[in-house]
Design a protein around this motif. Structure first.
Motif, PDB file in Angstrom:
ATOM      1  N   MET A  68       0.813  -1.218   0.000  1.00 51.09           N
ATOM      2  CA  MET A  68       0.000   0.000   0.000  1.00 51.09           C
ATOM      3  C   MET A  68       0.847   1.269   0.000  1.00 51.09           C
ATOM      4  O   MET A  68       0.342   2.350  -0.299  1.00 51.09           O
ATOM      5  N   PHE A  69       2.113   1.141   0.364  1.00 52.79           N
ATOM      6  CA  PHE A  69       2.970   2.319   0.479  1.00 52.79           C
ATOM      7  C   PHE A  69       3.984   2.425  -0.657  1.00 52.79           C
ATOM      8  O   PHE A  69       4.896   3.248  -0.610  1.00 52.79           O
ATOM      9  N   LEU A  70       3.817   1.607  -1.687  1.00 48.47           N
ATOM     10  CA  LEU A  70       4.698   1.648  -2.854  1.00 48.47           C
ATOM     11  C   LEU A  70       3.906   2.125  -4.064  1.00 48.47           C
ATOM     12  O   LEU A  70       2.728   1.793  -4.218  1.00 48.47           O
ATOM     13  N   HIS A  71       4.566   2.890  -4.940  1.00 44.99           N
ATOM     14  CA  HIS A  71       3.909   3.386  -6.147  1.00 44.99           C
ATOM     15  C   HIS A  71       4.841   3.228  -7.337  1.00 44.99           C
ATOM     16  O   HIS A  71       6.046   3.472  -7.236  1.00 44.99           O
ATOM     17  N   GLY A  72       4.255   2.838  -8.465  1.00 47.44           N
ATOM     18  CA  GLY A  72       5.036   2.489  -9.641  1.00 47.44           C
ATOM     19  C   GLY A  72       5.289   3.627 -10.589  1.00 47.44           C
ATOM     20  O   GLY A  72       5.274   3.450 -11.803  1.00 47.44           O
ATOM     21  N   GLY A  73       5.504   4.819 -10.082  1.00 47.65           N
ATOM     22  CA  GLY A  73       5.768   5.972 -10.928  1.00 47.65           C
ATOM     23  C   GLY A  73       5.259   7.230 -10.259  1.00 47.65           C
ATOM     24  O   GLY A  73       4.394   7.183  -9.373  1.00 47.65           O
ATOM     25  N   PHE A  74       5.806   8.379 -10.677  1.00 46.73           N
ATOM     26  CA  PHE A  74       5.413   9.641 -10.048  1.00 46.73           C
ATOM     27  C   PHE A  74       3.941   9.948 -10.271  1.00 46.73           C
ATOM     28  O   PHE A  74       3.258  10.479  -9.386  1.00 46.73           O
TER      29      PHE A  74
END
Length: 208
Positions: A68-74
């Motif tokens: 939930m705290f990771l994102h795959g791009g800005f």
């Protein structure tokens, strides 16, 4: 209109501490990913807690939270951060930080569990990450309020919520690489978890 933010940043941190924490955690983890191969680096995502429906990782239950705290791009981070900044604060004020935190995290986990189960059932290997499931859990709580606690939400906010959900459904289905099941699972999780919280762990505002 409960979804318009009037606070300056100092008041925002004071009134919405857990929402602020979630925002900061998302940004910090994005920076960590960027410094360790990039937010789209599969090895980096695995290392820092992305969720995958592969046999070697599916039993690592901590990933249902860390993802939930990771994102795959800005752009992914920006979209979810905007939603969190604007829509989550009224729920934190209503429930209190502890109850709100339980709903946010548990709703996100429910969304991730249902998404992994769905992709496993259709035999599709997938990587899940992002705060969207938890954010949709917030939407699910507001949907409960809009339907069953109409005195808490004004008509303009109710219409805004319905419009948001309509576009959210279209976006979830129409855009590639978006897990519609994580969104739906988070929405349903938030709806039912909110209903349980106000019955079993009543905020002061609901106590007689």
């Amino acid at each position: 209109m409960i979804f318009i933010r009037y606070e300056n940043w100092k008041d925002y941190l004071k009134f919405f501490p857990l929402t602020s924490f979630f925002l900061i955690a998302n940004v910090v983890m994005f920076i960590v990913l960027t410094l360790n191969g990039g937010a789209r680096s599969v090895p980096a995502l695995f290392h820092f807690g992305a969720l995958i429906n592969d046999g070697a990782y599916v039993n690592e239950w901590w990933r249902y939270v860390t993802a939930m705290f990771l994102h795959g791009g800005f752009d992914h981070l920006l979209f979810n951060s905007f939603a969190l900044i604007v829509f989550a604060p009224p729920l934190e004020r209503l429930l209190g930080s502890a109850r709100y935190g339980v709903l946010y995290l548990a709703g996100g986990v429910v969304g991730n569990i249902l998404a992994i189960a769905w992709y496993k059932s259709i035999g599709e290997l997938t990587i899940l990450l992002g705060a969207s499931g938890a954010i949709y859990a917030v939407y699910g709580a507001f949907l409960y309020i809009a339907l069953f606690q109409r005195n808490i939400m004004d008509e303009t906010s109710r219409k805004t919520l319905y419009t948001l959900l309509l576009f959210g459904i279209i976006f979830s289905v129409a855009v590639a690489n978006v897990s519609w099941m994580a969104h739906l699972g988070g929405l349903l999780g938030g709806f039912f978890i909110y209903g349980l919280i106000i019955r079993l762990w009543k905020p002061r505002i609901f106590r007689k």
